[in-house]
Design a protein around this motif. Structure first.
Motif, PDB file in Angstrom:
ATOM      1  N   VAL A 229       0.815  -1.218   0.000  1.00 19.68           N
ATOM      2  CA  VAL A 229       0.000   0.000   0.000  1.00 19.68           C
ATOM      3  C   VAL A 229       0.844   1.262   0.000  1.00 19.68           C
ATOM      4  N   ALA A 230       2.175   1.124   0.002  1.00 21.74           N
ATOM      5  CA  ALA A 230       3.060   2.293   0.049  1.00 21.74           C
ATOM      6  C   ALA A 230       2.835   3.173  -1.176  1.00 21.74           C
ATOM      7  N   GLY A 231       2.659   4.459  -0.921  1.00 20.66           N
ATOM      8  CA  GLY A 231       2.347   5.400  -1.985  1.00 20.66           C
ATOM      9  C   GLY A 231       0.873   5.686  -2.123  1.00 20.66           C
ATOM     10  N   GLY A 232       0.057   4.929  -1.404  1.00 20.95           N
ATOM     11  CA  GLY A 232      -1.372   5.194  -1.385  1.00 20.95           C
ATOM     12  C   GLY A 232      -1.739   6.112  -0.226  1.00 20.95           C
ATOM     13  N   THR A 233      -3.028   6.249   0.004  1.00 19.45           N
ATOM     14  CA  THR A 233      -3.521   7.041   1.126  1.00 19.45           C
ATOM     15  C   THR A 233      -4.918   6.548   1.459  1.00 19.45           C
ATOM     16  N   LEU A 234      -5.516   7.087   2.505  1.00 23.81           N
ATOM     17  CA  LEU A 234      -6.882   6.732   2.892  1.00 23.81           C
ATOM     18  C   LEU A 234      -7.797   7.920   2.622  1.00 23.81           C
ATOM     19  N   ALA A 235      -8.942   7.647   2.038  1.00 28.41           N
ATOM     20  CA  ALA A 235      -9.916   8.695   1.732  1.00 28.41           C
ATOM     21  C   ALA A 235     -11.177   8.496   2.558  1.00 28.41           C
ATOM     22  N   VAL A 236     -11.770   9.593   2.981  1.00 32.02           N
ATOM     23  CA  VAL A 236     -13.099   9.598   3.577  1.00 32.02           C
ATOM     24  C   VAL A 236     -13.986  10.451   2.689  1.00 32.02           C
ATOM     25  N   LEU A 237     -15.127   9.915   2.323  1.00 34.48           N
ATOM     26  CA  LEU A 237     -16.078  10.581   1.435  1.00 34.48           C
ATOM     27  C   LEU A 237     -17.397  10.730   2.172  1.00 34.48           C
ATOM     28  N   ARG A 238     -17.889  11.975   2.273  1.00 38.03           N
ATOM     29  CA  ARG A 238     -19.167  12.216   2.955  1.00 38.03           C
ATOM     30  C   ARG A 238     -19.964  13.272   2.191  1.00 38.03           C
ATOM     31  N   ARG A 239     -21.225  12.964   1.961  1.00 40.45           N
ATOM     32  CA  ARG A 239     -22.136  13.921   1.332  1.00 40.45           C
ATOM     33  C   ARG A 239     -23.036  14.507   2.419  1.00 40.45           C
ATOM     34  N   MET A 240     -23.144  15.840   2.418  1.00 40.10           N
ATOM     35  CA  MET A 240     -23.892  16.525   3.477  1.00 40.10           C
ATOM     36  C   MET A 240     -24.912  17.485   2.896  1.00 40.10           C
ATOM     37  N   GLU A 241     -26.085  17.472   3.482  1.00 33.81           N
ATOM     38  CA  GLU A 241     -27.050  18.537   3.233  1.00 33.81           C
ATOM     39  C   GLU A 241     -26.734  19.698   4.167  1.00 33.81           C
ATOM     40  N   LEU A 242     -26.927  20.914   3.688  1.00 32.33           N
ATOM     41  CA  LEU A 242     -26.676  22.102   4.485  1.00 32.33           C
ATOM     42  C   LEU A 242     -27.967  22.876   4.689  1.00 32.33           C
ATOM     43  N   ASP A 243     -28.160  23.375   5.898  1.00 35.15           N
ATOM     44  CA  ASP A 243     -29.322  24.225   6.181  1.00 35.15           C
ATOM     45  C   ASP A 243     -28.946  25.657   5.806  1.00 35.15           C
ATOM     46  N   LEU A 244     -28.954  25.922   4.510  1.00 33.15           N
ATOM     47  CA  LEU A 244     -28.527  27.231   4.017  1.00 33.15           C
ATOM     48  C   LEU A 244     -29.409  28.368   4.502  1.00 33.15           C
ATOM     49  N   PRO A 245     -30.750  28.235   4.507  1.00 29.83           N
ATOM     50  CA  PRO A 245     -31.579  29.351   4.978  1.00 29.83           C
ATOM     51  C   PRO A 245     -31.282  29.744   6.427  1.00 29.83           C
ATOM     52  N   ARG A 246     -31.087  28.753   7.289  1.00 23.72           N
ATOM     53  CA  ARG A 246     -30.847  29.071   8.700  1.00 23.72           C
ATOM     54  C   ARG A 246     -29.478  29.721   8.892  1.00 23.72           C
ATOM     55  N   PHE A 247     -28.482  29.249   8.132  1.00 16.90           N
ATOM     56  CA  PHE A 247     -27.161  29.860   8.246  1.00 16.90           C
ATOM     57  C   PHE A 247     -27.180  31.278   7.679  1.00 16.90           C
ATOM     58  N   ALA A 248     -27.872  31.470   6.555  1.00 24.58           N
ATOM     59  CA  ALA A 248     -27.934  32.794   5.934  1.00 24.58           C
ATOM     60  C   ALA A 248     -28.657  33.794   6.820  1.00 24.58           C
ATOM     61  N   ALA A 249     -29.534  33.316   7.717  1.00 23.83           N
ATOM     62  CA  ALA A 249     -30.267  34.217   8.602  1.00 23.83           C
ATOM     63  C   ALA A 249     -29.384  34.790   9.703  1.00 23.83           C
ATOM     64  N   LEU A 250     -28.205  34.202   9.933  1.00 22.55           N
ATOM     65  CA  LEU A 250     -27.281  34.739  10.928  1.00 22.55           C
ATOM     66  C   LEU A 250     -26.643  36.024  10.410  1.00 22.55           C
ATOM     67  N   SER A 251     -26.247  36.884  11.319  1.00 15.23           N
ATOM     68  CA  SER A 251     -25.464  38.050  10.912  1.00 15.23           C
ATOM     69  C   SER A 251     -24.087  37.581  10.452  1.00 15.23           C
ATOM     70  N   VAL A 252     -23.364  38.438   9.739  1.00 15.71           N
ATOM     71  CA  VAL A 252     -22.019  38.074   9.301  1.00 15.71           C
ATOM     72  C   VAL A 252     -21.141  37.762  10.505  1.00 15.71           C
ATOM     73  N   ALA A 253     -21.258  38.546  11.569  1.00 13.76           N
ATOM     74  CA  ALA A 253     -20.450  38.298  12.773  1.00 13.76           C
ATOM     75  C   ALA A 253     -20.772  36.935  13.375  1.00 13.76           C
ATOM     76  N   GLU A 254     -22.040  36.562  13.378  1.00  8.11           N
ATOM     77  CA  GLU A 254     -22.429  35.253  13.913  1.00  8.11           C
ATOM     78  C   GLU A 254     -21.903  34.131  13.015  1.00  8.11           C
ATOM     79  N   GLN A 255     -21.968  34.321  11.707  1.00  9.32           N
ATOM     80  CA  GLN A 255     -21.418  33.327  10.788  1.00  9.32           C
ATOM     81  C   GLN A 255     -19.918  33.157  11.017  1.00  9.32           C
ATOM     82  N   GLU A 256     -19.220  34.280  11.194  1.00 14.17           N
ATOM     83  CA  GLU A 256     -17.777  34.220  11.418  1.00 14.17           C
ATOM     84  C   GLU A 256     -17.446  33.532  12.735  1.00 14.17           C
TER      85      GLU A 256
END
Length: 379
Positions: A229-256
């Motif tokens: 396996v020398a020269g290879g690596t390990l991968a982790v693959l994850r698909r995620m849904e994001l709650d974009l409306p709730r995050f966008a409702a935060l102020s920029v300071a809160e997002q930061e």
């Protein structure tokens, strides 16, 4: 190739591919002089000590298609992988007629094998352990795990379905597709020290911290043994849904405060430069941490977790729901699992995410004409 019941038929696939090509031709007629005359990206060598599509090219291409599949229970992995490697060489060289005349440009194909296949070669090998379950997951059985990962990346999105079709046809009925995900990355933004990073779907620069130097990559990215396996690596693959409306409702300071970085520049809330990383000990005059205790950059920081660095990439996705496709490469699965376990406790970013697919793969070492893909492990 035998497909899952919910997978599109070959006719539907061809119809979609044709529509994508037509859309591309139509788009070429719109007023976009810079795009019309943009040079074709240079080729990326498919052979070598490491597979392409991990550290090369740099930065990574804008478009990705990940295909996760299973091998039949009685199918020997060696011949399938060797054939895929041969097909990858002809596809990336532009000599394969299945490209339908499309120039390969910066096309890369990266192949990994899942824990079940690794265990057939050795139960103690890197990559033999399954990815554990975590909180905030809603993963259907067919979206968890898998025997084979085919990661296809290119600057031209039209290449992705054509290459996937060629490789899956090459494997034939020896494989059965589980799921696939198309994704893309935004424009690269300079973060200093000669490094760039794209924005994630939440508007923040992503993947700034990672094994960038050859020394860091030897320490945290590439497997050095056993020899198979020398020269290879390990991968982790994850698909995620994001709650974009709730995050966008935060102020920029809160997002930061959620990320621990400035949205516009990527600079940590502790100051300095984006590439330099956060000063986790920096405090305000009244004793408050400049980088909040639950900020993502603190909870996921390698020194806080006590693990190595991950080469992380996040890609935006629009379907099946708005979100991102997360891929990390590391030479120890604990680097990922310990980090996410630490984040699970109080990371302010996680409540905006729901993971809907997840798997881990041993990314095979590089290959060439004399050493077929996968031959050190399954030869």
């Amino acid at each position: 190739m035998r497909r899952a019941d919910h997978q599109p038929s070959r006719r539907a696939f061809l119809d979609v591919t044709g529509a994508m090509m037509a859309a591309g031709l139509t788009a070429g007629c719109t007023p976009a002089p810079a795009r019309q005359h943009a040079p074709t990206p240079g080729p990326v060598p498919a052979t070598g000590r490491h597979q392409a599509g991990i550290t090369l090219p740099r930065p990574a291409q804008a478009h990705l298609l990940a295909v996760v599949a299973d091998l039949g229970a009685t199918v020997a992995p060696g011949p399938v992988l060797a054939e895929l490697g041969q097909a990858i060489r002809t596809l990336t060289a532009g000599t394969d007629p299945r490209l339908l005349g499309l120039p390969p440009g910066d096309l890369t194909v990266t192949v990994g094998v899942g824990p079940r296949l690794v265990r057939t070669a050795g139960a103690s090998l890197p990559g033999a352990a399954d990815l554990p379950r975590f909180s905030r997951e809603r993963i259907a059985p067919r979206a968890h795990g898998g025997d084979l990962l085919i990661q296809i990346c290119a600057g031209d999105p039209l290449l992705l379905p054509a290459v996937a079709s060629a490789l899956l046809d090459q494997a034939g009925d020896r494989v059965r597709e589980r799921w696939r995900q198309s994704a893309h990355r935004g424009a690269q933004v300079s973060v200093g020290n000669g490094l760039t990073a794209p924005r994630n779907p939440l508007g923040f620069l992503d993947g700034i911290v990672g094994p960038q130097t050859p020394a860091e990559q030897r320490r945290d990215l590439w497997l050095t043994g056993p020899p198979a396996v020398a020269g290879g690596t390990l991968a982790v693959l994850r698909r995620m849904e994001l709650d974009l409306p709730r995050f966008a409702a935060l102020s920029v300071a809160e997002q930061e405060a959620v990320f621990g970085r400035r949205r516009a520049s990527g600079v940590p809330l502790s100051g300095g430069t984006a590439a330099a990383g956060p000063d986790l000990g920096a405090k305000t005059p009244d004793g408050r941490y400049l980088v909040p205790a639950d900020a993502h950059v603190r909870r996921a920081h390698a020194t806080v977790v006590g693990a190595g660095l991950m080469l992380r990439r996040s890609y935006s996705i629009a379907a099946p729901a708005p979100g991102l496709l997360f891929i990390s490469f590391q030479n120890d699965l604990r680097t990922f699992t310990a980090t996410l376990t630490h984040m699970d406790v109080s990371d302010a970013l996680l409540p905006f995410t729901t993971t809907t697919a997840g798997a881990t793969f041993l990314i095979l070492p590089g290959f060439d004409r004399r050493r077929p893909l996968g031959s050190p492990l399954f030869g």
